[in-house]
Motif scaffolding. Sequence first.
Motif, PDB file in Angstrom:
ATOM      1  N   PHE C  47       0.822  -1.206   0.000  1.00 16.10           N
ATOM      2  CA  PHE C  47       0.000   0.000   0.000  1.00 16.10           C
ATOM      3  C   PHE C  47       0.860   1.261   0.000  1.00 16.10           C
ATOM      4  O   PHE C  47       0.471   2.286  -0.566  1.00 16.10           O
ATOM      5  CB  PHE C  47      -0.962  -0.005   1.194  1.00 16.10           C
ATOM      6  CG  PHE C  47      -2.073  -1.004   1.036  1.00 16.10           C
ATOM      7  CD1 PHE C  47      -2.897  -0.953  -0.083  1.00 16.10           C
ATOM      8  CD2 PHE C  47      -2.295  -1.995   1.969  1.00 16.10           C
ATOM      9  CE1 PHE C  47      -3.919  -1.877  -0.264  1.00 16.10           C
ATOM     10  CE2 PHE C  47      -3.316  -2.924   1.798  1.00 16.10           C
ATOM     11  CZ  PHE C  47      -4.121  -2.865   0.684  1.00 16.10           C
ATOM     12  N   MET C  50       1.844   2.116  -3.487  1.00 17.38           N
ATOM     13  CA  MET C  50       0.745   2.728  -4.223  1.00 17.38           C
ATOM     14  C   MET C  50       0.327   4.042  -3.575  1.00 17.38           C
ATOM     15  O   MET C  50      -0.519   4.746  -4.098  1.00 17.38           O
ATOM     16  CB  MET C  50      -0.484   1.800  -4.202  1.00 17.38           C
ATOM     17  CG  MET C  50      -0.336   0.491  -4.902  1.00 17.38           C
ATOM     18  SD  MET C  50      -0.381   0.695  -6.665  1.00 17.38           S
ATOM     19  CE  MET C  50      -2.140   0.680  -7.000  1.00 17.38           C
ATOM     20  N   LEU C  52      -1.623   4.197  -1.038  1.00 15.82           N
ATOM     21  CA  LEU C  52      -3.022   4.024  -0.665  1.00 15.82           C
ATOM     22  C   LEU C  52      -3.065   3.648   0.808  1.00 15.82           C
ATOM     23  O   LEU C  52      -3.494   2.575   1.192  1.00 15.82           O
ATOM     24  CB  LEU C  52      -3.669   2.920  -1.489  1.00 15.82           C
ATOM     25  CG  LEU C  52      -4.050   3.238  -2.922  1.00 15.82           C
ATOM     26  CD1 LEU C  52      -4.584   2.008  -3.623  1.00 15.82           C
ATOM     27  CD2 LEU C  52      -5.077   4.352  -2.971  1.00 15.82           C
ATOM     28  N   ARG C  82      -1.274   5.435 -10.467  1.00 18.47           N
ATOM     29  CA  ARG C  82      -2.023   4.231 -10.107  1.00 18.47           C
ATOM     30  C   ARG C  82      -2.844   3.743 -11.288  1.00 18.47           C
ATOM     31  O   ARG C  82      -3.496   4.532 -11.961  1.00 18.47           O
ATOM     32  CB  ARG C  82      -2.989   4.525  -8.953  1.00 18.47           C
ATOM     33  CG  ARG C  82      -2.323   4.921  -7.670  1.00 18.47           C
ATOM     34  CD  ARG C  82      -3.361   5.116  -6.571  1.00 18.47           C
ATOM     35  NE  ARG C  82      -2.775   5.874  -5.478  1.00 18.47           N
ATOM     36  CZ  ARG C  82      -3.257   7.031  -5.024  1.00 18.47           C
ATOM     37  NH1 ARG C  82      -4.351   7.552  -5.553  1.00 18.47           N
ATOM     38  NH2 ARG C  82      -2.650   7.659  -4.036  1.00 18.47           N
ATOM     39  N   GLY C  83      -2.785   2.465 -11.520  1.00 21.09           N
ATOM     40  CA  GLY C  83      -3.554   1.905 -12.629  1.00 21.09           C
ATOM     41  C   GLY C  83      -2.842   2.063 -13.953  1.00 21.09           C
ATOM     42  O   GLY C  83      -3.145   1.351 -14.902  1.00 21.09           O
ATOM     43  N   MET C  88      -2.874  -3.198  -9.176  1.00 24.31           N
ATOM     44  CA  MET C  88      -2.883  -3.941  -7.927  1.00 24.31           C
ATOM     45  C   MET C  88      -4.034  -4.948  -7.884  1.00 24.31           C
ATOM     46  O   MET C  88      -5.131  -4.687  -8.357  1.00 24.31           O
ATOM     47  CB  MET C  88      -3.007  -2.969  -6.755  1.00 24.31           C
ATOM     48  CG  MET C  88      -2.860  -3.641  -5.416  1.00 24.31           C
ATOM     49  SD  MET C  88      -2.242  -2.501  -4.167  1.00 24.31           S
ATOM     50  CE  MET C  88      -2.152  -3.594  -2.765  1.00 24.31           C
ATOM     51  N   PHE C  90      -6.101  -7.627  -5.163  1.00 20.44           N
ATOM     52  CA  PHE C  90      -6.319  -7.727  -3.711  1.00 20.44           C
ATOM     53  C   PHE C  90      -6.688  -9.134  -3.275  1.00 20.44           C
ATOM     54  O   PHE C  90      -6.984 -10.007  -4.074  1.00 20.44           O
ATOM     55  CB  PHE C  90      -7.418  -6.760  -3.288  1.00 20.44           C
ATOM     56  CG  PHE C  90      -7.131  -5.350  -3.690  1.00 20.44           C
ATOM     57  CD1 PHE C  90      -6.354  -4.540  -2.895  1.00 20.44           C
ATOM     58  CD2 PHE C  90      -7.622  -4.844  -4.878  1.00 20.44           C
ATOM     59  CE1 PHE C  90      -6.081  -3.242  -3.261  1.00 20.44           C
ATOM     60  CE2 PHE C  90      -7.347  -3.542  -5.255  1.00 20.44           C
ATOM     61  CZ  PHE C  90      -6.580  -2.747  -4.455  1.00 20.44           C
ATOM     62  N   GLU C  92      -9.342 -10.208  -1.331  1.00 18.02           N
ATOM     63  CA  GLU C  92     -10.725 -10.658  -1.172  1.00 18.02           C
ATOM     64  C   GLU C  92     -11.540 -10.390  -2.441  1.00 18.02           C
ATOM     65  O   GLU C  92     -12.142  -9.341  -2.577  1.00 18.02           O
ATOM     66  CB  GLU C  92     -11.320  -9.908   0.028  1.00 18.02           C
ATOM     67  CG  GLU C  92     -12.453 -10.566   0.758  1.00 18.02           C
ATOM     68  CD  GLU C  92     -12.471 -12.068   0.727  1.00 18.02           C
ATOM     69  OE1 GLU C  92     -13.137 -12.590  -0.186  1.00 18.02           O
ATOM     70  OE2 GLU C  92     -11.868 -12.721   1.590  1.00 18.02           O
ATOM     71  N   THR C  95     -15.349  -9.049  -2.436  1.00 19.39           N
ATOM     72  CA  THR C  95     -15.757  -7.684  -2.126  1.00 19.39           C
ATOM     73  C   THR C  95     -14.969  -6.633  -2.893  1.00 19.39           C
ATOM     74  O   THR C  95     -15.175  -5.448  -2.707  1.00 19.39           O
ATOM     75  CB  THR C  95     -15.590  -7.406  -0.613  1.00 19.39           C
ATOM     76  OG1 THR C  95     -14.266  -7.743  -0.238  1.00 19.39           O
ATOM     77  CG2 THR C  95     -16.571  -8.213   0.208  1.00 19.39           C
ATOM     78  N   ALA C  96     -14.054  -7.059  -3.756  1.00 24.75           N
ATOM     79  CA  ALA C  96     -13.188  -6.091  -4.421  1.00 24.75           C
ATOM     80  C   ALA C  96     -13.858  -5.412  -5.608  1.00 24.75           C
ATOM     81  O   ALA C  96     -13.310  -4.463  -6.160  1.00 24.75           O
ATOM     82  CB  ALA C  96     -11.898  -6.766  -4.873  1.00 24.75           C
ATOM     83  N   LEU C  97     -15.036  -5.902  -6.025  1.00 16.29           N
ATOM     84  CA  LEU C  97     -15.705  -5.289  -7.176  1.00 16.29           C
ATOM     85  C   LEU C  97     -16.966  -4.576  -6.722  1.00 16.29           C
ATOM     86  O   LEU C  97     -17.652  -5.009  -5.794  1.00 16.29           O
ATOM     87  CB  LEU C  97     -16.072  -6.374  -8.193  1.00 16.29           C
ATOM     88  CG  LEU C  97     -14.892  -7.059  -8.872  1.00 16.29           C
ATOM     89  CD1 LEU C  97     -15.369  -8.274  -9.650  1.00 16.29           C
ATOM     90  CD2 LEU C  97     -14.178  -6.099  -9.801  1.00 16.29           C
ATOM     91  N   ASN C  98     -17.271  -3.480  -7.404  1.00 24.68           N
ATOM     92  CA  ASN C  98     -18.478  -2.726  -7.098  1.00 24.68           C
ATOM     93  C   ASN C  98     -19.701  -3.551  -7.504  1.00 24.68           C
ATOM     94  O   ASN C  98     -19.865  -3.889  -8.672  1.00 24.68           O
ATOM     95  CB  ASN C  98     -18.444  -1.402  -7.859  1.00 24.68           C
ATOM     96  CG  ASN C  98     -19.600  -0.495  -7.491  1.00 24.68           C
ATOM     97  OD1 ASN C  98     -20.616  -0.943  -6.973  1.00 24.68           O
ATOM     98  ND2 ASN C  98     -19.437   0.782  -7.759  1.00 24.68           N
ATOM     99  N   VAL C 107     -13.927  -2.602 -15.855  1.00 20.65           N
ATOM    100  CA  VAL C 107     -12.611  -2.757 -16.478  1.00 20.65           C
ATOM    101  C   VAL C 107     -12.335  -1.561 -17.391  1.00 20.65           C
ATOM    102  O   VAL C 107     -11.232  -1.001 -17.391  1.00 20.65           O
ATOM    103  CB  VAL C 107     -12.529  -4.085 -17.262  1.00 20.65           C
ATOM    104  CG1 VAL C 107     -11.181  -4.206 -17.964  1.00 20.65           C
ATOM    105  CG2 VAL C 107     -12.731  -5.261 -16.325  1.00 20.65           C
ATOM    106  N   VAL C 159     -10.635  -8.577 -11.471  1.00 22.42           N
ATOM    107  CA  VAL C 159      -9.767  -7.628 -10.774  1.00 22.42           C
ATOM    108  C   VAL C 159      -8.406  -7.564 -11.476  1.00 22.42           C
ATOM    109  O   VAL C 159      -7.840  -6.484 -11.676  1.00 22.42           O
ATOM    110  CB  VAL C 159      -9.595  -8.029  -9.290  1.00 22.42           C
ATOM    111  CG1 VAL C 159      -8.625  -7.090  -8.594  1.00 22.42           C
ATOM    112  CG2 VAL C 159     -10.929  -8.024  -8.576  1.00 22.42           C
ATOM    113  N   MET C 162      -8.665  -5.559 -14.646  1.00 25.17           N
ATOM    114  CA  MET C 162      -8.656  -4.125 -14.363  1.00 25.17           C
ATOM    115  C   MET C 162      -7.240  -3.635 -14.121  1.00 25.17           C
ATOM    116  O   MET C 162      -6.857  -2.555 -14.542  1.00 25.17           O
ATOM    117  CB  MET C 162      -9.503  -3.825 -13.111  1.00 25.17           C
ATOM    118  CG  MET C 162     -10.970  -3.939 -13.344  1.00 25.17           C
ATOM    119  SD  MET C 162     -11.974  -3.284 -12.000  1.00 25.17           S
ATOM    120  CE  MET C 162     -11.156  -3.836 -10.584  1.00 25.17           C
TER     121      MET C 162
END
Lengths: 320, 278, 529
Positions: C47, C50, C52, C82-83, C88, C90, C92, C95-98, C107, C159, C162
Motif C-alpha cells: 500500500f 501505491m 493508498l 495508479r492503474g 494492484m 487484492f 478478497e 468484495t473487491a468489485l463494485n 474494467v 480484478v 482491471m
Amino acid sequence: MLRYFIKKIQSLALSLLVASLVIFVAVEVVPGDPASFMLGINAQPETIAALREQLGLNVSLWERYFTWLTGMLQGDFGTSYTYRTPVAEMIQDRMVISLPLAVYALVLSTLIAFPAGILAATKRGSATDTSVMGVTQLGIAIPNFWFAMLMVVVFAINLRWFSAGGFPRGGWGDSFADYMAAMKALTLPAIALALPQASILARVMRSSLLDTLTEDYIRTARAKGLSKRQTLWRHALRNALIPVLTIIGLQFAFLLAGGIIIEKIFFLPGLGQLIFQAITQRDLIVVESVVMLLVFAVIIVNFTVDLAYGLADPRLRSGK
Amino acid sequence: MRITDFLKSRNFVVGKILTTIFCLAALISFFWTPFPVDGVDIPNKLQAPAWPYLLGTDHLGRDVLSMIMAGARVSIAVAVLAVGIGMLVGVPLGLAAAANKGKLLDEIIMRGNDLVFAFPSLVIAILITAIFGASAVNAIIAIGIFNIPVFARITRGGALSLWERDYILSARVAGKSSTRISLEHILPNVMNLLIVQGTIQFSLGILAEAGLSFVGLGVQPPIPSWGRMLAESQTLIYTSPYLALFPGMAILLTVLGLNLMGDGLRDLFDPKLREARR
Amino acid sequence: MSLLQISDLSLSIGHTQVLHNISMDINAGEILGVIGESGSGKSMTAFASMQLLPERATCSGKIMLSGKDVLSLSERDLCRMRGNDVGMVFQEPMTALNPVKNIGDQVAETIRIHEPNVSKKDALQRAREALNRCELSEDRFPLTRYPHEMSGGQRQRVVIAMAIARHPKLLIADEPTTALDVTTQAEILELLIKLVREDGMGLMMITHDLAVVADMADRIVIMKEGHIVEQGETKALFASMSHPYTKALFQASSHQPERNAEIKETPLLEVKNVSRDYSLPRKKLFAPAGHFRAVNGVSFEIKRGESLGLVGESGCGKSTLTRAILGLEAVQEGEVLLDGAPVLNNRSVRRKLQVVFQDPYGSFNPRWKVRRLISEPFYLLDHPPKGIELEKALDEALISVGLSPSDKDKYIHEFSGGQRQRIAIARAIIIRPDLILLDEAVSALDVSVRAQVLDLLAELSKSYGLTYLFISHDLSVVRNITDRVLVMKGGEIVEQGETHQVFDQPSHPYTKKLINAAPKLPEDLKDIA
C-alpha cells in the motif's frame, strides 16, 4: 427483474388486504354496534335502526367487509353520516392540499439532505462536517409543530412575508397567480415538515456514504487511478443510496401523517381537519376511510421504494 | 477508546446533563413545584416572565415553570412505558424470528412487522381515539405499538448475524435448545443495540407524545403536558409568544439530550468506531 | 535500473511504527515474493508503494517507481500513476468489485480514467481484450455480467483484468489466492505468471504461504514485525537459510507432528449411506420447489484412536456432512452412528463428540469468561460437576492445552488467535469425548502457530485416547497428521485410502488435480529443513 416485480406486487396486494381487514375490525367490530356508537347513548332505538339500515349493518360481518372492500376498489368510500355527502368527494377535496404538502416537503427534505450529507461525508472531521452534524442534531430534536409555530411568529407576524395560515379560497385555481398563491400557502408548512426529516436524511446519507467508502471496491477503484472525488461520485454514491431510499420511503409516511398536525397550525383545510372533525362527531365512516387512505399511501410508497431498490441493486433483480 | 475517555466525550456529557436535569425536574415535581400545577389564578394571567413567575403565566394564570416540571413527568412516563411495550413484545418476536430464520414463523413475524410499520403512530392514535376516546393511555399504546416492529426488526437483524457465529454452533453441539441459545448467547450480545435503539425510541416517544397531545389525541386536561401547553398557546401567540417558547424548548432540550446520549452510547458499543479512535 | 526501488522505507500509523527501514527492489520481468505472517507489514509495503495508506499514516525513506519519486508526487500525479504505471490485485475477490456496476464498465474505467479521449465503445473493446487475456471468454462472460453472478476465482480474474488493462510496468498482488480453493489458486497463479511473461511486467507477490511463491518467485523477501529479516535469490535463500526466522518459518510450513496413538479395530463413528437434500427457492410461482443434494450416499467409518482426514473444496458438501455427524441436522437417507448408537437428538451419544471450528474470533461468546465458555459442554451431562470438582476440571483442561488456570477468569478478547484455538480445544476435551471434529481448525492460523497447535493435538490424542476427524480444504495439513484420508467432491466421496497412498498414488482424476494444484515446497529443500 420481472420475477422481482411480480413478487413485490404479490406482497403489495397481501399487505393491502390485511391492512384493510385490520382497519375494518378496529372500526366496525371493536366498538360493538357502529350505529349506536355513532349516535351516542341518548339515541332513540328507531334512529339507530334507521342508521343500521343506512350503513348496511344488517348483514353478516364478512358480507359487510366484502361490500366495503369492493366499494373502495370502485372509488366508493360510503357516505358520511354527519355531512350526508360521499366520503370519496370529501377526501378528494382535502387531498388536493394534503398530498401536495407531503410531496413538497419530501422534495425539500431531499434537496436539503443530499448536498448536506454528501458535503459532510466528503469533508469528514472538518468544521463543515461538525456544523452540518450540529445543525442536524438540533433539527432532529425539534418538534415540527413547534418549529411551525416559531416560523409563524417570525415570518408571518413579524416579517409579514407569509400569511399566518389558511389556503386560497379558489384552491389551486386556473391561473399561474392562483397556483403561486397556493404554493405560497404551503411553503411554511412544507418547511416545518421538511426540516426534521431533512436532518435525519442528511445524517443517514453521511453515515451510509462513510460506510461505503470503507468498502474494498473503493480501494480497488483508487488503485485504478480514480481520485477520491471520482471514487465518491462513481462508486460510493450509488451503493450508499440503498439505505437512504429506505429512509425516504419511511419519511413519506411520516410526512403524510405529520401533515395532519402541521395543517392544524396553519389552518389548512386538509385531511387533518377532516379527521379531527370526524373524531369529535364520531363519524366512523370518515375515520375509517381516511385511515385506510393513509395506510394505503404508506404501503404504496414502500412498494415504490422496493422497486427502486431493484433498479439500484442488480443483486436484488436476479432474486438473490 | 477507554471508558474514561468516553465518559469525558463532550456530546455524551452534554446529553447526560440535559437528561438528568429533566429527569430531576420530573422527580421534584412530585413533591414540590414553585406554584400549584393546576392553580388557576385569573388575576395573575398572562404575566410575562419575571419574578416570581420565572417563565410567566398562562391564560388561566398558571405558572409555566411548574407546568413544565410536571409536564416532564408525563412525557417521560409515556415515552418509557411505550419503549417498555415495544421491547417486551418486539424483542422476543425478533429473537424468535431469527431463531427460525426462513421458516414460517419468521415469515409471519416479519410480515406482521411490515404491516404495523404501515400504520404511523399518529394513525394508530387516531384509530384508538376514534373508538375509545382520547387519553394518556392511548398515547402510550399508540406509541408502544409503533415501537414493536422497530425493536423486533433490530433484534432480528442483530441476532441473524450472531446465529452465523461458530459459538452458536458450539452451543448447539452442547445440546442447547434454540430458546436457551437465544437467551444465553443472543440476547446479551444484542443488548447494546437495544440500549442504543431504546434511547432513540425514548426521544421519539417524547416527540410523539407532544404531537399527540398537541392535537388533542393524547394526555387530557387537567394533567399538564408540554404538547397541550403548546396547543393552548397557539391562539395567544400574537400577544404572549413566550408561552409557546418555553414548552417547546423543554421538548427540544430533552430530545436533544437523549439523542446525544444515544450517540455516545453507540460510539462506546460499536467496536468498529472504538477501533478507529485508538 | 530497477523498476521499483524501495530504500529505507519506514511507515507509522498514528504512533505505531509498522515498517522499519525496509529496502527492496524489483526489476522488469521479475517476480518478487514478499513473505510474512500476519502483522509482518507485508501488505503495508504494497500500500505504501501505491500510496493508498490509511489516513494517519506517515512515510519516510524513498520509493522510486520507474524513475518517479513516489513519496514526493502530488495526489494528482499519484492518481495518474495508479492503474497506469502500477496495477494492484487484492486478497478478497468477493468484495473487491463494485456490486452495482457490470464488469465491462469496471474494467473499461481503468482505461477511460487514464485516457479521457478514448470513446466509450473503444474502451469497452479494450476491456473485452483485457478480460480475454484473463481467460474470461466473451460467450460465457459478456461485459454486461455483474460481479454477483460470478465465482470468487472469476471475480479475481476481473480484478486482474482491471489491473493490467493499461499494461502497467508493475503489478502488485496482495495475497491474491488466499481466499480461493487450491485448484482455483493454481489457475490464478498460472495466469499471473503468464501475464508477467507476456508483458514483461514486474510482479510483487505478497503471501503468507511459502509454498505459493517457492516455485514462481525469482527472488524472495522475508518479513517479520515490520523488518526484512532476509532476502535474496529464491534458490540461494532456500539453500542457505541464514536467518533463524526463515528456518523456523520453513520448518513450520512442512511440519510433521509426532504421532503414535494406538489404533483399535473397533469402529467408533459409522457414517452409513448418508444423503442430505436442501430445497431450493422456487424459480416460478407454481412450479414445485427444486432440491439440491448436498451430500449423496456417503459412507465411511473411523476406528477408535484413528485420525481421519476429509478433504474437499468449498461447496463439496463437507460442511453439510459435518452438521449431520454432529447430529445438528436430520438426514434424508442413511444414518450416523457413534459407538453403535444414532447421534441425532441423543444426549448420551452427543457427549462423546465435540468440535473445534476454524475461526478463532467467532468461536466464542465475547461476553462470557473463559470459565463459562469451556464448561459449556457440561450441559450435555445429567449431573454436571459443581464447585471444587468443576474448578478441577477447568484447571486440568486449561493446563493440558498449555494455558494457565488463572486464564479462566479472563475474557476471550484478551487472547491471541493461537491461544483462542487452544481454548477451543480445551472446551472440546473438557467432557472427555471420544471423537473430536476439527473443522478447518488450523486454517486461520499462521504457520508457526499452526505447527504448535498440531503438536498439541497429537499429544492430546495420545494422552486422552482421542479420535480425530480433520475436515479441511488444505491438503498439506491433512497429509502430515492423518492415517487415512477421504476426498470429497460434489457431495460424494471420490477416493479414500491410507494417507500416504492417496498422496503418492492418487487414482481418481480429481484427487490428482487437487494434489497437483497444491503449492509445494521444492522436494530437495525439504531435507535441509
